[in-house]
Design an enzyme around this catalytic site. Sequence first.
Site, PDB file in Angstrom:
ATOM      1  N   LYS A   1       2.389  -3.024   6.617  1.00 43.17           N
ATOM      2  CA  LYS A   1       2.784  -2.804   5.228  1.00 43.17           C
ATOM      3  C   LYS A   1       4.241  -2.355   5.126  1.00 43.17           C
ATOM      4  CE  LYS A   1      -1.158  -3.886   3.309  1.00 43.17           C
ATOM      5  NZ  LYS A   1      -1.277  -5.102   2.463  1.00 43.17           N
TER       6      LYS A   1
ATOM      7  N   THR B   1     -12.786  -0.303  -3.515  1.00 39.96           N
ATOM      8  CA  THR B   1     -13.166  -1.648  -3.078  1.00 39.96           C
ATOM      9  C   THR B   1     -13.847  -1.542  -1.714  1.00 39.96           C
ATOM     10  OG1 THR B   1     -11.130  -2.105  -1.839  1.00 39.96           O
ATOM     11  CG2 THR B   1     -11.087  -2.520  -4.227  1.00 39.96           C
TER      12      THR B   1
ATOM     13  N   SER C   1       0.860  -1.175   0.000  1.00 34.25           N
ATOM     14  CA  SER C   1       0.000   0.000   0.000  1.00 34.25           C
ATOM     15  C   SER C   1       0.898   1.228   0.000  1.00 34.25           C
ATOM     16  CB  SER C   1      -0.898   0.008   1.248  1.00 34.25           C
ATOM     17  OG  SER C   1      -1.535   1.262   1.410  1.00 34.25           O
TER      18      SER C   1
ATOM     19  N   TYR D   1      -1.926  -0.863  10.497  1.00 38.77           N
ATOM     20  CA  TYR D   1      -1.935  -1.229   9.071  1.00 38.77           C
ATOM     21  C   TYR D   1      -0.644  -0.763   8.408  1.00 38.77           C
ATOM     22  CZ  TYR D   1      -3.582  -1.333   4.193  1.00 38.77           C
ATOM     23  OH  TYR D   1      -3.725  -1.564   2.847  1.00 38.77           O
TER      24      TYR D   1
END
Length: 256
Positions: A160, A193, A143, A156
Amino acid sequence: MNHFKNKVIWITGASSGIGASLAIELSAYNCKLILSGRNQAALQAVKNNCSRIPDEHIRLLPFDLKESENIPAITEQAIGLFGEIDITILNGGIAQRSLTKDTTLAVDRELMEVDYFSCIAITKSLLPHWIEKNEGQFVVVSSVMGIIGTPFRSGYAAAKHALHGFYDSLRAELWYKYKGITVTIVAPGWVRTNITMNALSGDGSRLQSMDRATEKGMDPEKFAKKMVRAIADKKNLAIIGGVKERFAVWLLRYFP
């Protein structure tokens, strides 16, 4: 693209979003697909949309990325479906939307388990298979948050960022002796998404709402086409997103 012709490609997180769009896009290139995710019915729906290759060239392998202790056996099962794997797209993962002070350690651990440890577990399980033939391609879906840390995404972003450290090191190791095995890291910006719908809140519950940036993000089909090109070109790092995300990466590099 000849890069994918007759290749066996294993995609995790294939039941929706980027993974589903990738499967459908890759089905145009005369390859064989192994689709993994937790939801068998959703995987079957994606398979039904991959109508450009024969039905027998697509296999479903559902499993839960959180159960990393099962991944060596799952990997052996994946290899056995077609006798080999040529490309693995490590796409499965979960997001987070919560302040650090409000996020339990259990949530941080879950993010690392799914977004980081599952990837390296598959990688370590596949390496002997690829070292034997000195050929294979790891495609890691990171990401922009793997390059830039922003508020509400500390866990998160940490997972990543960890992917970049691990796979950059792995690429260097492989180049020394096994140049036929390559590593491509893909860093998406905002893609439209359901990732934020399923994102973890501070207490581990699902966010169940779409943030504005994601809602206005790149169409997943358009993203899949760009990502497929990056895989075919064997790029070390492909940052795929809108002007804002790509500019932010540039800005961080020169004005940290």
